[in-house]
Each structure stands twice: as structure tokens, then as C-alpha cells.
Design a protein around this motif. Structure first.
Motif, short mmCIF file in Angstrom:
data_model
loop_
_atom_site.label_atom_id
_atom_site.label_comp_id
_atom_site.label_asym_id
_atom_site.label_seq_id
_atom_site.Cartn_x
_atom_site.Cartn_y
_atom_site.Cartn_z
N LYS A 14 32.65 51.20 49.37
CA LYS A 14 31.83 50.58 48.10
C LYS A 14 32.93 50.28 46.62
N ASP A 15 31.63 49.25 45.79
CA ASP A 15 32.84 48.71 44.81
C ASP A 15 32.03 48.97 43.39
N LEU A 16 32.48 49.83 42.33
CA LEU A 16 32.29 50.78 41.62
C LEU A 16 32.69 49.19 40.30
N ILE A 17 31.45 49.69 39.79
CA ILE A 17 31.95 49.38 38.33
C ILE A 17 31.48 50.12 37.00
N THR A 26 36.01 46.26 37.71
CA THR A 26 35.34 46.90 38.94
C THR A 26 36.59 47.56 39.68
N LEU A 27 36.24 48.05 40.31
CA LEU A 27 37.44 49.18 41.11
C LEU A 27 36.81 48.97 42.84
N SER A 28 37.57 48.77 43.59
CA SER A 28 37.40 48.83 44.70
C SER A 28 37.79 50.85 45.74
N ILE A 29 36.74 50.91 46.43
CA ILE A 29 37.44 52.04 47.00
C ILE A 29 38.31 51.84 48.41
N LYS A 30 38.95 51.28 48.61
CA LYS A 30 40.12 50.73 50.01
C LYS A 30 40.73 52.06 51.29
N PRO A 81 42.19 58.10 30.96
CA PRO A 81 41.49 59.27 30.51
C PRO A 81 39.83 59.14 30.46
N GLU A 82 39.98 58.11 29.75
CA GLU A 82 38.03 57.42 30.44
C GLU A 82 37.93 57.40 31.49
N LEU A 83 38.30 56.59 32.93
CA LEU A 83 38.28 55.98 33.59
C LEU A 83 38.26 56.71 34.82
N MET A 84 39.30 58.64 35.09
CA MET A 84 39.06 59.42 35.58
C MET A 84 37.69 60.12 35.22
N ARG A 85 37.22 59.83 34.24
CA ARG A 85 36.30 60.36 33.49
C ARG A 85 35.35 59.96 34.75
N ALA A 86 34.94 59.25 34.80
CA ALA A 86 33.69 58.01 35.15
C ALA A 86 34.10 58.80 36.42
N LEU A 87 35.38 58.34 36.63
CA LEU A 87 35.97 58.75 38.38
C LEU A 87 34.85 59.62 39.23
N MET A 88 35.37 61.20 38.81
CA MET A 88 35.06 61.75 39.01
C MET A 88 33.75 62.03 38.97
N GLU A 89 33.21 61.80 37.34
CA GLU A 89 31.78 62.11 37.57
C GLU A 89 30.39 61.43 38.90
N ASP A 116 39.99 50.47 54.66
CA ASP A 116 39.34 48.51 54.40
C ASP A 116 39.83 48.02 52.59
N ASN A 117 40.97 47.47 54.23
CA ASN A 117 41.60 46.27 53.83
C ASN A 117 42.52 47.05 52.67
N MET A 118 43.49 48.18 52.96
CA MET A 118 44.70 48.58 52.15
C MET A 118 45.78 47.52 51.74
N GLY A 119 45.93 47.72 50.88
CA GLY A 119 47.64 46.43 50.57
C GLY A 119 48.24 47.34 50.99
N ARG A 120 49.82 46.40 51.56
CA ARG A 120 51.12 47.32 51.87
C ARG A 120 51.12 48.79 51.18
N ASP A 121 51.40 48.86 50.05
CA ASP A 121 52.02 49.83 49.66
C ASP A 121 50.82 50.81 49.48
N MET A 122 49.51 50.60 49.06
CA MET A 122 48.43 51.91 49.29
C MET A 122 48.77 52.56 51.00
N LYS A 123 48.89 51.62 51.80
CA LYS A 123 48.67 51.78 53.13
C LYS A 123 49.49 53.16 53.66
N GLU A 124 51.07 52.44 52.97
CA GLU A 124 52.14 52.99 52.54
C GLU A 124 52.72 54.50 52.78
N PHE A 125 51.58 54.02 51.75
CA PHE A 125 51.48 55.48 50.67
C PHE A 125 50.61 57.05 51.67
#
Length: 146
Positions: A14-17, A26-30, A81-89, A116-125
Motif C-alpha cells: 500500500k501507499d501511506l500518506i 506519500t510513501l510506497s511500500i515496495k 526522525p518524525e518520519l520514522m516515528r510515524a512509520l513505526m507507529e 512491488d515494482n522495486m527499483g533497481r537499487d532497492m532490488k539489488e539491496f
């Protein structure tokens, strides 16, 4: 194993806003990868792949869950920091469900549960992580002798 894939699709594909610094992000989980680890400790890490892609790693109960996330735009380091807090919650309940199901059902060392359609760098990681976990090697590279 089928339950893990279904749970991952339902909870993570899903996408998270989020509202960060009065701006909608907007963050997309890939991608999602599960791996067994020899430690029962709780921990989380953050790997930045580039300005828009990063991987959140959450370790608990003998498992580590890697979540690959792509932002719709690059954002400042000060927002992390704020983004990580929101993601973790938001993600911890889903991560908890995934780990509870893995405790009951999962017998492998490591598996990619979502691509879910990961980019090349993420897929390699992610595939690098997958291979390292399956081989029982550390995910961290040491480039110089200590």
C-alpha cells in the motif's frame, strides 16, 4: 508460507500518506523480506539507498523484517526522525502480526515476501540481503581489516 504472503500483501502492499513538517508525504511500500536471526533482541535500523528510497529493518523474536519504502519526492534529513516515528507507529501492528504468523508457520532462513515494482537499487539491496541471510553471513560488509 502461503499465509505469510497473503498477510504481507494485505498489510504492506500500500501507499501511506503522512503529514511531515506541514507537508503531505506519500510513501510506497515496495518490498518486504523476512529473515531468521540468532538474536531475540528488539532493534530497528534504517538504510538510506538514495534520497527517495530507504529500507526500514525491525528485529524482534528471532526475526528481522526489512521493509523497502519509496517516497514520492526527496525530503530533508531533518524530517527523518518524525518520519520514522510515524512509520513505526503505523507499521508495528502489521509487523507484529507478520512475526506472530512466522513463529507459527515459517521454517526457512529468509524469503522475499513482497516485490512491488522495486527499483533497481532497492532490488539489488534486497537480493543481497536475501543471499547473505540464506548463507548465514552478516548483512554488514567490512571493507577494511579492523
Amino acid at each position: 508460507m502461503i499465509n505469510l504472503y497473503a498477510l504481507t500483501q494485505r498489510e504492506f502492499a500500500k501507499d501511506l500518506i503522512f503529514q511531515i513538517d506541514d507537508e503531505a508525504v506519500t510513501l510506497s511500500i515496495k518490498g518486504v523480506l523476512i529473515a531468521r536471526v540468532d538474536k531475540d533482541t528488539h532493534n530497528f535500523s534504517f538504510f538510506e539507498l538514495d534520497g527517495q528510497q530507504f529500507v526500514l529493518s525491525v528485529q524482534m523474536k528471532g526475526f528481522v523484517i526489512y521493509i523497502g519504502i519509496e517516497a514520492d519526492e526527496e525530503f530533508d534529513e531533518e524530517a527523518y526522525p518524525e518520519l520514522m516515528r510515524a512509520l513505526m507507529e503505523h507499521l508495528l501492528p502489521s509487523i507484529g502480526m507478520l512475526i506472530a504468523e512466522a513463529e507459527r508457520e515459517y521454517r526457512g532462513k529468509a524469503d522475499l515476501l513482497l516485490d512491488d515494482n522495486m527499483g533497481r537499487d532497492m532490488k539489488e539491496f534486497f537480493y543481497g540481503l536475501l543471499v547473505r541471510h540464506k548463507q548465514g553471513r552478516s548483512i554488514y560488509e567490512q571493507t577494511e581489516i579492523a
